[in-house]
Design a protein around this motif. Sequence first.
Motif: not given
Lengths: 272, 282
Positions: B85-95, B162-171
């Motif tokens: 339910c929680v999708g996490l997008v990180f700062q650094n996409p390579e990871n 996901p119900e919740i999208l969490v993005l850590d400085e995605p751009t």
Amino acid sequence: MIEIKDLWFTYPNGVEALRNISLEIRKGEFVAIMGQNGAGKTTLIKHFNGLLKPSKGAVLVDGVNTESVSVAKLARKVGFIFQNPDNQLFCETVEDEIAFALKNFGFKEAPLKRRVTWALNLLGLMEYRKASPFMLSGGERKRVALASVLAWDPQVVVMDEPTIGQDYSQKEKLRQFIIQLNTQGKTVVVVTHDVEFVSECNPRVILMSGGRIVADGIGKDVLTDVELLTQASVVLPQVTEIFMGIKDLEFPLDVIDLYEAKELLLKRLGGK
Amino acid sequence: MVIVEAKDLTYTYPNAEKPALDDVSFEIQKGEFVILTGPSGCGKTSLCRCLNGLIPHFYQGELKGKIVVNGLNVVDHPIHELAMCVGLVFQNPENQLFALSVEKDVAFGLENLGIPRKEMRERVNWAMETAGIMDLAERAPHELSGGQQQRVAIASIMAMNPEILVLDEPTSFLDPVGAKKIFGVISKLNESLDVTVILIEHRLDLVARYANHVVVMDAGKIILDGEPREVLNSEKTRMLGVGIPKVTRLFQLLEEQKALHSKKVPIMAEEMGELVRGALKA
């Protein structure tokens, strides 16, 4: 300091990344290179320390052709801070990380220690000196990478996207810091998308698109040229955007600075 | 409906002296677009790690208080369950990328769920289309630029619905036009699919317009929590060194001089333009 003549560069896979670039960067200048992803910005700066060599044309650093010297030698003159700090960090502690290059350059124990301390203080990393770089946040790691390069005191500092992951006050520190490097006669080249940061720093702006330089001038001219910016996929500074939206009210259109905007508006709006 | 609830949440990383989160309480409603901001090291990333159970299950350390996400108490549910339910997008996409082609990367999460082939195809195509990476489907992720990689990472999370999208400085790694495109995509997901968005971002110039809830943190604590214009116009926010939109700052400077007034504090250039136009007419 850096002289580029008719530079062309093609990657081994056939992608022509740089097309006929000619450019001079003088000692003590502050230059921002802007443009969309894939415009050739990073490819260009990799020519500054010989990481890449021209397919055609020539790059001279401090009068020396990059074809004729090793990257290791050039690195002493041209310090590089990469976009992704993880590509340049590998030591167990922040302190070791900063000392690493200094050891390679053959610094003796006492000056090495002095320089490490100086760099730690400069970037506000003293409290993390025993920490593992990998336990730090993205913004902090970026500062470690910066500290490790500045420690060996290169003449030219090249930063690829230095504001990524930095908060507002760190950006402000970075700005003051670059000014300080400039006044020490250091040449600073920054590759960045951060149009707000550039409008606050007001450096010479070089705009790239499709492997070519499409504009080269002061921020006030380049960052307010809507047509050029659109071509290069760069957005207007927010302050400029305000005035562009009220063109009919006959304000100047070449405003990038917040305080200049304030004065202009105060003049027309009156106030206390 | 409350979708995320934290109560007296305190968390300390293993071997750390100070807690990364210090007595944090807040609520997020379903369908909100939340911006989480604050100085570097303030605890934003740690807070997001609590949302999908990376804290405490992966990072361990000491967690006190309560955090409930989509009805699940994080402490009692494993990461893979929360990840549904929680999708996490990180700062650094390579990871986040590892497959041999973009398409395979986007499909990876769905393959693990055993989604039927036809539905998988549709969801992968939809996600790639929405993120604008259709033309990259056959490319190897590690050959792409930082910006393109981040769009792949976002697509692979979006494919999971996901119900919740969490993005850590995605751009961070995207050029401004690319960044605008991604924020547009996120905003569309939020508005049309009612996905709750929690976005960590420093560059409020770019994102303030999309949010209906802003949370400001400092030193592990929540300092402000409320409606965007109110939070961004607060003296507290500015004193913390949070980079409020230039438009808002300009408005404040003019208001101090009694040159401009508005109940609705501007956060976008066009709003400021209209305010100036109105004031000149009056």
